[in-house]
Design a protein around this motif. Structure first.
Motif, mmCIF file in Angstrom:
data_model
loop_
_atom_site.group_PDB
_atom_site.id
_atom_site.type_symbol
_atom_site.label_atom_id
_atom_site.label_comp_id
_atom_site.label_asym_id
_atom_site.label_seq_id
_atom_site.Cartn_x
_atom_site.Cartn_y
_atom_site.Cartn_z
ATOM 1 N N PRO A 1 -13.034 -13.130 -4.654
ATOM 2 C CA PRO A 1 -12.641 -11.317 -3.115
ATOM 3 C C PRO A 1 -12.410 -10.055 -4.500
ATOM 4 O O PRO A 1 -11.477 -9.839 -5.493
ATOM 5 N N LEU A 2 -12.820 -9.047 -4.184
ATOM 6 C CA LEU A 2 -12.574 -7.548 -5.405
ATOM 7 C C LEU A 2 -11.607 -7.426 -5.499
ATOM 8 O O LEU A 2 -11.026 -6.902 -6.614
ATOM 9 N N LEU A 3 -10.710 -7.333 -4.190
ATOM 10 C CA LEU A 3 -9.405 -7.483 -4.102
ATOM 11 C C LEU A 3 -8.670 -8.061 -4.975
ATOM 12 O O LEU A 3 -7.208 -8.125 -5.872
ATOM 13 N N ASP A 4 -8.681 -9.420 -5.123
ATOM 14 C CA ASP A 4 -7.821 -10.998 -5.897
ATOM 15 C C ASP A 4 -8.230 -10.761 -7.268
ATOM 16 O O ASP A 4 -7.760 -10.266 -8.226
ATOM 17 N N LEU B 1 6.148 -1.190 -12.742
ATOM 18 C CA LEU B 1 6.401 -1.234 -11.349
ATOM 19 C C LEU B 1 4.864 -1.344 -10.095
ATOM 20 O O LEU B 1 5.364 -2.280 -9.834
ATOM 21 N N LEU B 2 4.246 -1.040 -9.961
ATOM 22 C CA LEU B 2 2.869 -1.306 -9.216
ATOM 23 C C LEU B 2 2.462 -2.167 -9.190
ATOM 24 O O LEU B 2 2.087 -3.057 -8.336
ATOM 25 N N THR B 3 2.627 -2.773 -10.446
ATOM 26 C CA THR B 3 1.654 -4.251 -10.460
ATOM 27 C C THR B 3 2.972 -5.053 -10.039
ATOM 28 O O THR B 3 2.366 -6.328 -9.670
ATOM 29 N N ALA B 4 4.065 -4.678 -9.977
ATOM 30 C CA ALA B 4 4.964 -5.910 -9.750
ATOM 31 C C ALA B 4 5.025 -6.099 -8.138
ATOM 32 O O ALA B 4 5.788 -6.933 -7.371
ATOM 33 N N LEU B 5 4.488 -5.250 -7.562
ATOM 34 C CA LEU B 5 4.355 -4.887 -5.315
ATOM 35 C C LEU B 5 4.220 -6.290 -4.908
ATOM 36 O O LEU B 5 4.316 -6.795 -4.256
ATOM 37 N N PRO B 6 2.501 -6.555 -5.727
ATOM 38 C CA PRO B 6 2.191 -7.290 -5.127
ATOM 39 C C PRO B 6 3.298 -8.863 -4.649
ATOM 40 O O PRO B 6 3.458 -9.557 -3.959
ATOM 41 N N TRP B 7 3.411 -9.394 -6.068
ATOM 42 C CA TRP B 7 5.099 -10.224 -5.895
ATOM 43 C C TRP B 7 6.383 -10.107 -4.732
ATOM 44 O O TRP B 7 6.794 -10.749 -4.573
ATOM 45 N N GLN C 1 4.760 -9.243 0.746
ATOM 46 C CA GLN C 1 3.808 -9.823 2.476
ATOM 47 C C GLN C 1 3.222 -9.174 3.244
ATOM 48 O O GLN C 1 1.903 -9.988 3.619
ATOM 49 N N ALA C 2 3.460 -7.727 2.644
ATOM 50 C CA ALA C 2 2.875 -7.014 3.879
ATOM 51 C C ALA C 2 1.359 -6.810 3.719
ATOM 52 O O ALA C 2 -0.120 -6.453 3.793
ATOM 53 N N PHE C 3 0.949 -6.755 2.040
ATOM 54 C CA PHE C 3 -0.072 -6.117 1.463
ATOM 55 C C PHE C 3 -1.122 -7.883 2.374
ATOM 56 O O PHE C 3 -2.272 -7.312 1.796
ATOM 57 N N LYS C 4 -0.718 -8.799 2.084
ATOM 58 C CA LYS C 4 -1.010 -10.600 2.156
ATOM 59 C C LYS C 4 -1.661 -9.941 3.875
ATOM 60 O O LYS C 4 -2.946 -10.366 3.562
ATOM 61 N N GLU C 5 -0.913 -9.610 4.406
ATOM 62 C CA GLU C 5 -1.530 -9.700 5.222
ATOM 63 C C GLU C 5 -2.681 -8.626 5.767
ATOM 64 O O GLU C 5 -3.667 -8.762 6.713
ATOM 65 N N VAL C 6 -2.434 -7.287 4.976
ATOM 66 C CA VAL C 6 -3.737 -6.322 5.370
ATOM 67 C C VAL C 6 -4.824 -6.940 4.026
ATOM 68 O O VAL C 6 -6.455 -6.660 4.132
ATOM 69 N N ARG C 7 -4.673 -7.979 3.560
ATOM 70 C CA ARG C 7 -5.780 -8.873 2.292
ATOM 71 C C ARG C 7 -6.605 -9.787 3.815
ATOM 72 O O ARG C 7 -7.332 -9.813 3.596
ATOM 73 N N PRO D 1 -6.859 -18.639 -0.390
ATOM 74 C CA PRO D 1 -5.372 -18.176 -0.415
ATOM 75 C C PRO D 1 -5.304 -17.335 -1.469
ATOM 76 O O PRO D 1 -6.183 -17.580 -1.983
ATOM 77 N N ALA D 2 -4.570 -16.909 -1.169
ATOM 78 C CA ALA D 2 -3.690 -15.553 -2.348
ATOM 79 C C ALA D 2 -3.094 -16.288 -3.640
ATOM 80 O O ALA D 2 -2.800 -18.016 -3.667
ATOM 81 N N ASP D 3 -4.134 -15.831 -4.692
ATOM 82 C CA ASP D 3 -3.974 -16.817 -5.992
ATOM 83 C C ASP D 3 -2.166 -16.259 -6.771
ATOM 84 O O ASP D 3 -1.749 -16.713 -7.995
#
Length: 450
Positions: free
Chosen positions: A338-341, A211-217, A223-229, A238-240
């Motif tokens: 990047p580490l986050l990616d 459930l948690l690893t599905a959140l970035p999708w 979208q909010a996570f990508k803004e934070v990124r 660009p995010a992969d």
């Protein structure tokens, strides 16, 4: 605070979380079953695609293969107004060449005989079996609306798992029966209660991870996570990973979403420009890129050709850039991200069952079976205990508001999971502004008297 007050608070907390668990489960069950079934199938995407493509894995050859340029032109020429999107490196000399062709906003995968240049098969990417499974899993074939529904269900599923763990936590239990293993011989509601609780505790960690690893999708959280990124890593590439329902975003285009990063908005190549494939493809074949490996033409922003791995095991992904003359310009690998990616990529690969091979896939199957068992056993328990003419939710003991601690915890989850938070706010407004004027509905829902 007296012991009586403490006991009363514990009872009220237990009943409150039980109600949250009930309503979350009742809403999530159909979605969980759909996600579990489609997710279990998608875990085996490489094997399924290989089986479906078996007729084109080895074709009869009577001479040397045609050039990559000729193969790509044959594929593009078979689709009206087609453009080259990507040339997939074949695994063997006698394997049919797969070419992605873009036309009128849609991508088509074309299988070309490597020697005769005969088009053996052409299928729209969105019509491929595993793509349909993927789209059901991510957005219920409903685009952004479906992706938000899936995100809502996933958010409440997190609440369901966490409240379930609280309800399961042994309090005065005698022995391990009914706690870590079910009492199979007791029958009735106790049997189903044990199946539900014990299955939940054993697969809870897997369920929470998925459930948690599905959140970035997801549509809103992703979208909010990508803004934070972007703020945290402003110079990052660009995010992969894609967000559901947003396939058209250039940074999100990916093979599983009918496009590839860095392959969007391609210039229309003139026939003579396809000759670059003859220089780049042989080099790409020596780079040992993880399957599937794709060679794509320049885009409007990036004027270089690229050869990259689009493997679901994302830590294996690499990308090389070439000039049209076949000169290698640069190379990016997993360590360059990047580490986050890198953290997200590892989570995505594990979620899809591709991080460590067959054991990863089997863990995913166990999680899917466990979540399905939880759903079915929960419905059976509800059906067996439901009273006539009422929903059967655990009744509230009084109209006392939540404790400050529980209220803050609920607020934290609402902020972390905004779609769930919005739905919770709607429910609270209904409870305050609508339900008091419909006594019969309050009774059916098991709510305390207003």
């Amino acid at each position: 605070m007296t012991d009586h007050d403490k006991a009363t608070r514990r009872i009220l907390l237990h009943r409150t979380l039980w109600r949250w668990h009930f309503y979350a489960g009742l809403f999530c069950v159909p979605f969980v079953l759909i996600l579990a079934i489609t997710g279990a199938i998608y875990l085996f995407k490489p094997q399924v695609n290989a089986w479906l493509d078996q007729p084109y894995a080895h074709v009869a050859l009577s001479g040397p293969a045609a050039s990559p340029e000729a193969q790509a032109l044959a594929a593009v020429g078979s689709i009206p107004a087609g453009r080259l999107k990507a040339y997939q490196l074949p695994d063997a000399p006698d394997q049919a060449v797969q070419v992605l062709v873009s036309a009128k906003g849609e991508d088509t995968r074309v299988w070309v005989h490597p020697q005769t240049l005969q088009v053996l098969k052409a299928v729209p990417e969105k019509g491929r079996f595993m793509q349909v499974v993927h789209d059901i899993h991510g957005e219920l074939l409903m685009g952004k609306t479906g992706s938000i529904l899936v995100e809502l269900a996933g958010s409440w599923a997190l609440i369901m798992v966490l409240t379930g763990l609280y309800l399961w936590w042994p309090r005065g239990a005698q022995g391990l029966a009914g706690v870590v293993y079910p009492r199979l011989g007791r029958g009735g509601r106790l049997f189903w209660r044990d199946i539900h609780a014990v299955t939940g505790v054993w697969i809870s960690s897997l369920a929470l991870f998925l459930l948690l690893t599905a959140l970035p999708w997801t549509q809103v959280w992703g979208q909010a996570f990508k803004e934070v990124r972007r703020m945290a890593v402003p110079a990052a590439v660009p995010a992969d990973w894609p967000t559901a329902g947003n396939r058209a975003q250039p940074e999100d285009l990916h093979a599983e979403h009918r496009g590839m990063k860095g392959m969007a908005n391609h210039d229309h190549l003139m026939p003579g420009q396809y000759a670059a494939l003859n220089l780049i493809v042989p080099q790409a074949q020596t780079l040992n890129l993880a399957y599937p490996a794709l060679v794509s033409p320049p885009g409007k922003r990036a004027k270089t050709w690229t050869a990259k791995s689009d493997s679901q095991d994302r830590p294996l992904r690499e990308e090389y850039r070439f000039t049209a003359r076949g000169e290698r310009i640069s190379h990016d690998g997993f360590a360059d991200k990047p580490l986050l990616d890198r953290v997200v990529s590892v989570g995505v690969a594990a979620h899809e069952g591709q991080l460590f091979g067959l054991p990863n896939q089997l863990l995913g199957v166990i999680a899917a079976l466990g979540m399905s068992t939880l759903s079915v056993s929960g419905v059976v328990m509800w059906w067996k205990r439901r009273p006539e003419s009422r929903l059967g939710a655990p009744e509230t003991l009084d109209a006392r508001p939540l404790s400050i601690g529980l209220g803050l915890l609920a607020l934290a989850f609402a902020v972390f999971l905004p779609v769930m938070g919005i739905s919770l706010a709607i429910v609270i407004l209904l409870d305050r502004l609508v339900f008091p004027f419909i006594p019969g509905l309050r009774t059916w829902l098991g709510l305390a008297k207003a």
